[in-house]
Design an enzyme around this catalytic site. Structure first.
Site, PDB file in Angstrom:
ATOM      1  N   HIS A 130       0.196  -1.387   0.267  1.00  0.00           N
ATOM      2  CA  HIS A 130       0.098   0.384  -0.166  1.00  0.00           C
ATOM      3  C   HIS A 130       0.900   0.735  -0.331  1.00  0.00           C
ATOM      4  O   HIS A 130       1.655   1.220   0.485  1.00  0.00           O
ATOM      5  CB  HIS A 130      -1.651  -0.302   1.054  1.00  0.00           C
ATOM      6  N   GLU A 174      -3.865   3.035  -7.319  1.00  0.00           N
ATOM      7  CA  GLU A 174      -4.552   4.368  -6.095  1.00  0.00           C
ATOM      8  C   GLU A 174      -3.990   4.836  -6.763  1.00  0.00           C
ATOM      9  O   GLU A 174      -2.283   5.004  -6.067  1.00  0.00           O
ATOM     10  CB  GLU A 174      -4.221   3.944  -5.007  1.00  0.00           C
TER      11      GLU A 174
END
Lengths: 225, 225, 225, 225
Positions: D93, D141
């Protein structure tokens, strides 16, 4: 980088720190002159300037950080390497592994600063991943063989072939070097036969009793008569 | 390091990379000659050699890694800094924080290589902790003030006093510098009055419109008439 | 933590992951009941809840990150450990070393969340440094002896004595544990005689053929008749 | 994971730590029951067990470390997540970036332990690189949009299309999620139209005044009537 090539990564070896790095670079320059082979030396950041001042072969850095001009105390700015005389940079060596986002950012910064790039990979999966970032070269080195007696070209030729094939399909503009245990002319010949554009090596030259002799043998293997 | 001193950390500022680092070092050398003040410049690893060749003031590194001669591609070997001409090293700058075990190891390696040491700390708790490792100097810099307009000496004088007192009790041989926002002769005078042995600064000099003018004012404040 | 104590760090051992962690905690609870000795188990984050639900002895975490509620995907929030039932946390184990600023921040976050703290140190210099941050306990463990056959209490008793003395002078409120190679009642007795408030151990219990037998022997040594 | 899916990463938000994570999971389970949509919750390691005990929807971890059973104090063992009830794991992430070699190793460990995998990427270059490692899913993202008001699907639809196309060519077995700023049914519909197999989101649900309402709207958009 003129290919095929032999890239000598001197790491932090005592035999190639400071004035000793200059001496080794002089030897490599002689071998270049005598054989015409493409030889590159990757030295410690603190040694780039003095080595680049002393010789005409390409001098590379062993690492850079994806930072910009500004407040980044103690990190390695790409532009500082270029100003010192570096032509290129190793990234993600198995002794200095990087986060994937940092490799991507470092490649962007290196390109902008005018540095060529070799990204190292331990295995074929990582070779595929870093090839996707389209560096100038990928160097595949099985870590278990680094610094050892047996060359990757005889111990694991399939990893060289696999890396060449993977990079060809993912980033055709990227050349492949192989490394780990490389120390003879025969190793060089095999590397080229397996599809590599050259080798990345370290102890095989730096810690050799007679670096010039070893380099000459390898350089002659690189440039077929 | 001759104390009291002004240590200029040039970070990776464009105004002090490569040849520009040499120019700034020349200015500092002039100010040293004109005032007798103790001035130190901490430059990027790739710039140490050329700066140390060019000037007589002490040249420091901004970081080192606790590695030895050997297989440590791309890490900063203490001995490479010494061979390039460095006299000392900053460690644990707030822009380059280290693990406690690595600070301890880096101090041992620096001492062995013959480098003086400044360990940076953000606050009094960390000042106490790093003082326990007995470096030559500790530099306390509240990170919120770094690069800003207000000097630590006016914004948070109690952190300087507290650091001086903490270090005195834990490691009497260690001197204390303060930093963050320092840019005038008045800031220097206050730092000395608060018990510091000098200052660590960066943008206040490097990004000044007239670095020599700023340095002269500070140097004169350091050496009372 | 009630002192003196035996803290069992189960690491990521197969013998103490998931349901096996619960089983070991049950054994420790029995030994606690039978001897009155203060026993603490430090388990993996994913096991805290089920272990804390199952037993009454204190359950600790093996690590936390100095993050707050918010956007910190995949990091270990102190409050998540407390909600799962943890009473305390190990920090800076030699297998999980932290930056000094992060230890300071982690101690602040742990205190705020209501967790007791043990900070680990490899040697006396680091023991002094982390003691300066005033954790509840410091555990000194020479890494060369961790997981080995010889107890720190017989191999390097001077490091235990030195750590106790250093911590006493820098942070009198902090207790000292010792660890590495500890596996017998005799090791416990010696640790207490050297001034430690208990031991931090791992394989000596977790990988023992008969953990209960080993624990009983140690627990009896901890609580003199 | 049943696709298309909505993956809710609860990060370390107060609104989804400990008992609050269980409550949010219950709401997601209700929405699953009412709509049939595939919903996944990724919780903190310390919360996996209690959440997995409480609900029937898939519970994922937010991170793991590529360690094995053994001496790895404080690191996240894949098997500990499985024993706690996790079905899968987020890796890399943007708030928890990993070295490329560690992503490769973590994927191997996750597969061996029986965990599905989502590897996150910030941009198309990194998407290509991580796709080359052939995870089950890649989630793209753009970090500048994470936690913001504008959905990636309207702000940068080309990054979703580009990621889908890049992954298709490099690893056809890998599905693509998109994320950052996603918070409405319309965002879901657009994501699917752009070729994504679902979304990865966080604050849009966790910090919503009425999470169930938001989830219902999204779930209905996921399952066309």
């Amino acid at each position: 980088m003129e290919l095929p090539a032999i890239v000598v990564n001197v790491k932090t070896y005592r035999q190639a720190t400071g004035e000793a790095a200059v001496s080794l670079a002089h030897i490599m320059e002689e071998v270049r002159r005598e054989t015409g082979a493409s030889l590159v030396i990757a030295v410690q950041a603190a040694d780039i300037y003095r080595v680049a001042q002393a010789v005409d072969i390409p001098v590379w850095a062993q690492h850079l950080d994806p930072v910009t001009y500004g407040s980044h105390t103690g990190w390695t700015l790409p532009e500082s390497l270029v100003e010192a005389g570096a032509c290129g940079v190793l990234l993600n060596h198995s002794e200095h592994q990087l986060r994937i986002a940092d490799i991507a950012a470092a490649l962007g910064r290196a390109r902008k600063a005018g540095l060529e790039t070799i990204v190292c990979a331990d295995n074929i999966a990582v070779t595929r991943a870093v090839a996707a970032l389209e560096p100038d070269l990928v160097a595949v080195e099985p870590p278990g063989l680094i610094g050892g007696e047996v060359s990757v070209t005889s111990a694991e030729p399939e990893i060289v072939v696999g890396a060449v094939s993977a990079v060809e399909s993912i980033s055709p503009r990227t050349a492949v070097l192989c490394g780990a245990g490389v120390k003879t002319g025969e190793d060089i010949r095999t590397a080229l036969e397996l599809g590599a554009a050259g080798v990345l090596l370290a102890s095989g030259v730096v810690k050799a009793a007679h670096p010039k002799k070893v380099l000459l043998e390898m350089a002659e293997a690189l440039i077929p008569q």
